[in-house]
Design an enzyme around this catalytic site. Sequence first.
Site, PDB file in Angstrom:
ATOM      1  N   ASP A  88       0.800  -1.232   0.000  1.00 14.84           N
ATOM      2  CA  ASP A  88       0.000   0.000   0.000  1.00 14.84           C
ATOM      3  C   ASP A  88       0.833   1.282   0.000  1.00 14.84           C
ATOM      4  O   ASP A  88       0.345   2.342   0.344  1.00 14.84           O
ATOM      5  CB  ASP A  88      -0.980  -0.006   1.179  1.00 14.84           C
ATOM      6  N   GLU A  89       2.102   1.178  -0.374  1.00 20.51           N
ATOM      7  CA  GLU A  89       2.940   2.374  -0.427  1.00 20.51           C
ATOM      8  C   GLU A  89       3.851   2.318  -1.641  1.00 20.51           C
ATOM      9  O   GLU A  89       4.360   1.241  -1.950  1.00 20.51           O
ATOM     10  CB  GLU A  89       3.858   2.452   0.802  1.00 20.51           C
TER      11      GLU A  89
END
Lengths: 408, 378
Positions: free
Chosen positions: A110-111
């Site tokens: 998620d990054e």
Amino acid sequence: MKMNETKRTILLADMNSFYASVEQAANPALKNQPVIVCGDPKRRHGIVLAASYEAKAYGVKTAMTVGEAQRLCPMAKLIPPRMATYVEVSTQIVEIMKEFSPLVEPFSIDEAFIDVTGCEQLFGDGKQTAQSLQSRIDKETGVSCSIGVGPNKLLAKMAAGLQKPHGLTVLTPQDVPRRIWPLPVKKLFGVGDRMERHFQRMAIRTIGDLAACDPNLLARRFGVVGRVLHQSAQGIDYSPVDPYTLDGCKSIGHQFTLPKDYVSEKEIHVVLRELAEEVGARVRRAKCVGRTVSLSLKGADFHSVHRSFTMPDASNIGRDIFDAAVHLMDQHWNQEPVRLVGITLSNLSSDDAIQLDLFHAKDKDYQLAEAIDEIRGRFGTQSIFLAQSLSEASVFTDRVGKIGGHLR
Amino acid sequence: MKFRISRSALTEAVASVSKAVSQKTTVPILTGIHLSVDEEGCWLMGSTSDLTIQVCIPTKQDDKNLVNMETMGSIVLPGRIFADIVRKLPGDDVEVTVDERWKTTLRSKQAQFELKGLDPEEYPHIPQLQEDRMFSLPAELLKSMIRQTGFAVSASEARGVLTGVLWTLSQGTLTFVATDSHRLSRKKAEVEAPKDLSVENVIVPGKSLSELAKILQDTDGWVDVVLSDNQIMVRADHLLFFSRILEGTYPDTNRVIPQGGKTDIVLATKELLQSVDRASLISRDGRDNVIKWTMKEEGTVQVHSAAQDVGSVLEEVTAKVTGEELSISFNAQYMLDALRTVDSDEIRILLTGTMTPFIIQPAEREDSLHLIVPIRTR
């Protein structure tokens, strides 16, 4: 130091409550509702994987047990994870970012970092670029993200953490004393629990304390890490955004919390074989072979064994990995009940050339593995498996079709 | 104990036994060299857990007096420092005197060293072997058998018996086999042995054999080989060499050596060696040193190698090809090791398939054989 001379513009896009956001985006009925993505509450690995901001408002945190989360927020919707979907959305977001600049480094599911240095003519300054990126991700995937903008990866990452959800923060080196230094030292990228305890004992409580500390003292106590953290505390970071960071993966492994504590060697062997086959299949998919097998066994009392063994020849065959793991277990297992097992294969290299062996029909092993992979690819993982996976100790059926131990 | 000895003879003898002097100090006395003198000459001995080497400097050789003994006796001197001192002494002779407290004086021209010696009774006795299992062969032949097989042993201690060379003897034929499971070398020779002597599963450490070959460097004439349950002894003029035998059962290699072939090629050894050597310039930086051969019916072997970050090489070598066309990939180093020891102008290569071992032999003889297991490529 070329990096030092050119002024860079780096963004970090951090998806807010990623799994929960994906679920909310997929199902409008969940919008603005407290949503918890979690494992099966009846099983031991029933923990919170992600909580929406609405749930977080009630104090629900990632990694707490489902029972605890339900107590804090009884009205929350519990949703089993769909890992394949999350991976898909994550890839989609990386693809959107690549339309801004080819220098995109996925950092976790998620990054992702993106280096937009020199793209000002196209997208404006860092803040404007971040705004258009944020709105495109929101429009195309329905997931909201926080973006940090900085002159390097460190400050971009710190900036993204300052305002959540849906934040946009720009940090310049001049902002460091005012906005970064007052933060507790734990907030500094690279400082974990252990490091925090060390720092506490040295009376270093904030990032500013660390920045003011004598770098030579830190180097003496912590080695290179000490120097790097001291630089980080000043907001200095030279590391480049590396799009290939995930390509050359260094190890592939799995670990698994058992449904109950396993006591007998025979039971543990069944699980080890299944894990070894799983690791082998993944290493084959990555077109690699590996030489070093690491075994982790965690006991009920959290006493753990973590040992590794380097095989004479690299392999990606489940049987070979299993044999090495058994060898390690014979040497290091203390006969205590086991609640978690893990196998990792490292020392990886490409499988495009495999030295065959005079005494073992390795070629047949590889052909068999390929055939099984193909059958499973076409008819599903459960279409063919070892007979011992029908025994009670087996975790095969439980793990089939999961990603990282969670539902697809 | 007192004697005078030729320094050059002593230097040479010390160098020979030094190969069997322990470097580790787990058994302190084994870091020493055992020295004794009697009417026959001066005896030097070194011993490790694997090897024992004893050499004799005879009192007289080619009408030259090498040793002048005054009083008999023996002593153990610290190995490394004794070797260094002997090498650097200024005179042609060395006078050695040992007192009753093992203090040893070495005199040569103007230099005089005093060394603390150790009680020779503490030194392990030289093994006494029953000589009922014995055969003989020329030193030259033994050296060449070691040279043609020793390189194929496994270098990894974890591989157990594969770190040794298998010796078998039956009906007067001595066979050496060595393999690291990726390649294999086998050499046979007739030796002088009792008709009914048969030897099986004697595995001699590869390291011992390479030391033996070095020590026998200047030896011609014949050597005797004596076998016991756990030791092998090689006896040459003024030399005794003992080695430990590895425990365990050597795998059956006859089973894995292919008998017939699909493709048979005959080519000039030197030309082939040079071509593989060139191809390995590209492949050698890679992990497996992979080169690829393609046998063509029109009578050529195409040699190809490519490395992602370096480049590639392609050439053709003339060969007599019979049978199917075939390509095969393998580790070039294994081929170089084998070809360098082949003592024949022409060689025959017998291939059985892309994923199965192939055999290299002298074109006209069957006494030596090298086998290489291919590399599986995608």
